[in-house]
Design a protein around this motif. Structure first.
Motif, PDB file in Angstrom:
ATOM      1  N   HIS A  57       2.304 -19.102   3.575  1.00 54.39           N
ATOM      2  CA  HIS A  57       2.533 -17.678   3.335  1.00 54.39           C
ATOM      3  C   HIS A  57       3.080 -17.507   1.916  1.00 54.39           C
ATOM      4  O   HIS A  57       4.129 -18.065   1.581  1.00 54.39           O
ATOM      5  N   VAL A  58       2.375 -16.762   1.106  1.00 57.12           N
ATOM      6  CA  VAL A  58       2.745 -16.566  -0.298  1.00 57.12           C
ATOM      7  C   VAL A  58       3.272 -15.145  -0.465  1.00 57.12           C
ATOM      8  O   VAL A  58       2.540 -14.165  -0.229  1.00 57.12           O
ATOM      9  N   LEU A  59       4.523 -15.035  -0.862  1.00 59.40           N
ATOM     10  CA  LEU A  59       5.177 -13.737  -1.023  1.00 59.40           C
ATOM     11  C   LEU A  59       5.208 -13.368  -2.499  1.00 59.40           C
ATOM     12  O   LEU A  59       5.639 -14.166  -3.335  1.00 59.40           O
ATOM     13  N   ASP A  60       4.766 -12.178  -2.828  1.00 56.58           N
ATOM     14  CA  ASP A  60       4.793 -11.661  -4.188  1.00 56.58           C
ATOM     15  C   ASP A  60       5.886 -10.613  -4.278  1.00 56.58           C
ATOM     16  O   ASP A  60       5.812  -9.570  -3.620  1.00 56.58           O
ATOM     17  N   GLY A  61       6.887 -10.886  -5.080  1.00 59.21           N
ATOM     18  CA  GLY A  61       7.987  -9.946  -5.216  1.00 59.21           C
ATOM     19  C   GLY A  61       7.820  -8.976  -6.366  1.00 59.21           C
ATOM     20  O   GLY A  61       8.510  -7.964  -6.427  1.00 59.21           O
ATOM     21  N   LEU A  62       6.924  -9.292  -7.289  1.00 61.43           N
ATOM     22  CA  LEU A  62       6.739  -8.426  -8.449  1.00 61.43           C
ATOM     23  C   LEU A  62       5.900  -7.208  -8.079  1.00 61.43           C
ATOM     24  O   LEU A  62       6.241  -6.071  -8.414  1.00 61.43           O
ATOM     25  N   ARG A  63       4.800  -7.473  -7.392  1.00 63.90           N
ATOM     26  CA  ARG A  63       3.975  -6.392  -6.815  1.00 63.90           C
ATOM     27  C   ARG A  63       3.934  -6.660  -5.324  1.00 63.90           C
ATOM     28  O   ARG A  63       3.057  -7.376  -4.854  1.00 63.90           O
ATOM     29  N   PRO A  64       4.905  -6.136  -4.591  1.00 60.18           N
ATOM     30  CA  PRO A  64       5.166  -6.596  -3.224  1.00 60.18           C
ATOM     31  C   PRO A  64       3.921  -6.772  -2.366  1.00 60.18           C
ATOM     32  O   PRO A  64       3.093  -5.865  -2.233  1.00 60.18           O
ATOM     33  N   GLY A  65       3.800  -7.955  -1.819  1.00 60.62           N
ATOM     34  CA  GLY A  65       2.667  -8.253  -0.968  1.00 60.62           C
ATOM     35  C   GLY A  65       2.805  -9.637  -0.355  1.00 60.62           C
ATOM     36  O   GLY A  65       3.683 -10.419  -0.733  1.00 60.62           O
ATOM     37  N   LEU A  66       1.941  -9.914   0.607  1.00 62.93           N
ATOM     38  CA  LEU A  66       1.935 -11.206   1.293  1.00 62.93           C
ATOM     39  C   LEU A  66       0.501 -11.609   1.551  1.00 62.93           C
ATOM     40  O   LEU A  66      -0.310 -10.803   2.025  1.00 62.93           O
ATOM     41  N   ARG A  67       0.178 -12.851   1.220  1.00 64.53           N
ATOM     42  CA  ARG A  67      -1.127 -13.383   1.580  1.00 64.53           C
ATOM     43  C   ARG A  67      -0.924 -14.764   2.201  1.00 64.53           C
ATOM     44  O   ARG A  67       0.083 -15.437   1.932  1.00 64.53           O
TER      45      ARG A  67
END
Length: 278
Positions: free
Chosen positions: A247-257
Motif C-alpha cells: 500500500h503506497v500512501l501519497d501525502g503530497l497529493r493525498p491518495g492511496l494505491r
C-alpha cells in the motif's frame, strides 16, 4: 540491555489471556462492539506478542495504537537515544527523555499508558547474527527501521522463524506499508520486493531529506492497522492481512494505491521449495 515490566493483565506464560475484568471490558468496549473485531478478536489482541523494530518516526505512533488496542506483550528494539529533533514527530517522547534510550523511554510510556501490558525494552541494533533470537516467539514483527540491511535481516529471520512481518517505510511524502508471509507457500517476503542489491546500511535520512511529522504518524498508524489485520486472521472478519500487497500512501497529493508483490521462486530467503506446495 533488557527491561521487563509485567502488568496484571498480561498474557500468562502459557499464552492464555485472562478473563476481562470490568475495567478492561470498559476500556476495550469500542473494539468489542465492532462486528469485525468482537470479543474473540479483542481476546486475540490481548494475548498477542508484537515485536517492534525501531521506536522512532514510524514505531512511535504505531506503538501508541498497538498499546491502545491492548496488545498484551510488546518487545521494543532500538539502539538509538532521544534527540530534540525527534520531538517534531515522535510524540511519545518529551524534553525530559532527551539523551535517554528510545527503547527504554518508549517502554516507560507504555507502562504509564497501560500498566496491564507486558513490555520489554531491548537497547541494541538488530543484525543478521541476532535477528533470529529477537523475532522468535512473536506473533508478528513490525519493522520501521531506517536502513535496508536491518530490514533484510529482519525479513530473513521472520521467514526462517515462520513469523509474519509488517513492513512500514517512509520517504518524504510517500509511505509504504505491506504484510509479508514469506514462510507460506507462494507468498512473497520483503526480499522478494527489494532483492539483494540493498543489503547495505546506507539509506536516505530524515535529516538529509526532511520529514513531515503528520505524514510519519499516518504511516505508523497504517502500520498498526496492518498488524491488527495479521493478529485477527482466522479470528475476526477484520483479519485479512492482504499478504504481499504493498500500500503506497501519497501525502503530497493525498491518495492511496496498492500493488501486488510477486513471490520470487529464486529468492534466497523464501524461494526454495515454496512453489512445490502451492
Amino acid at each position: 540491555m533488557a527491561i521487563w515490566r509485567f502488568g496484571l493483565g498480561a498474557p500468562t506464560s502459557g499464552g492464555m489471556t485472562p478473563a476481562l475484568s470490568a475495567d478492561r471490558l470498559d476500556r476495550f468496549a469500542r473494539h468489542i462492539v465492532l462486528p469485525e473485531v468482537g470479543g474473540a478478536g479483542q481476546a486475540r489482541i490481548m494475548g498477542a506478542h508484537v515485536v517492534l523494530v525501531g521506536v522512532g518516526g514510524i514505531g512511535a505512533p504505531a506503538l501508541q495504537y498497538l498499546a491502545g488496542a491492548g496488545v498484551g506483550r510488546l518487545t521494543l528494539i532500538d539502539d538509538d537515544v532521544v534527540e530534540p529533533s525527534n520531538l517534531q514527530r515522535q510524540t511519545i517522547f518529551t524534553l525530559a527523555d532527551v539523551g535517554q534510550s528510545k527503547a527504554e523511554a518508549a517502554a516507560s510510556w507504555v507502562d504509564r499508558f497501560d500498566p496491564a501490558l507486558a513490555v520489554e525494552a531491548r537497547r541494541l541494533r538488530i543484525r543478521r547474527d541476532n535477528a533470529a533470537a529477537l523475532v522468535s516467539g512473536a506473533d508478528v514483527v513490525l519493522d520501521g527501521s531506517d536502513n535496508f540491511a536491518t530490514r533484510l535481516a529482519v525479513s530473513d529471520a521472520c521467514v526462517a522463524a515462520a513469523v509474519p512481518l509488517t513492513s512500514a517505510a517512509l520517504g518524504r511524502f510517500q509511505g509504504q506499508v505491506a504484510n509479508f508471509a514469506g514462510h507460506r507457500p507462494g507468498e512473497a517476503c520483503y526480499r522478494c520486493f527489494v532483492g539483494d542489491a540493498f543489503d547495505a546500511d546506507d539509506c536516505d535520512t530524515c535529516a538529509a531529506q526532511g520529514v513531515l511529522g503528520a505524514m510519519v504518524g499516518m504511516v505508523g498508524t497504517f502500520g498498526a492497522m496492518a498488524v491488527l489485520r495479521v493478529l485477527l486472521e482466522g479470528v475476526a472478519s477484520l483479519g485479512d492481512p492482504q499478504w504481499g500487497q504493498l500500500h503506497v500512501l501519497d501525502g503530497l497529493r493525498p491518495g492511496l494505491r496498492t500493488m501486488r508483490i510477486a513471490h520470487d521462486p529464486a529468492c534466497p530467503a523464501c524461494g526454495h521449495g515454496s512453489e512445490t506446495d502451492g
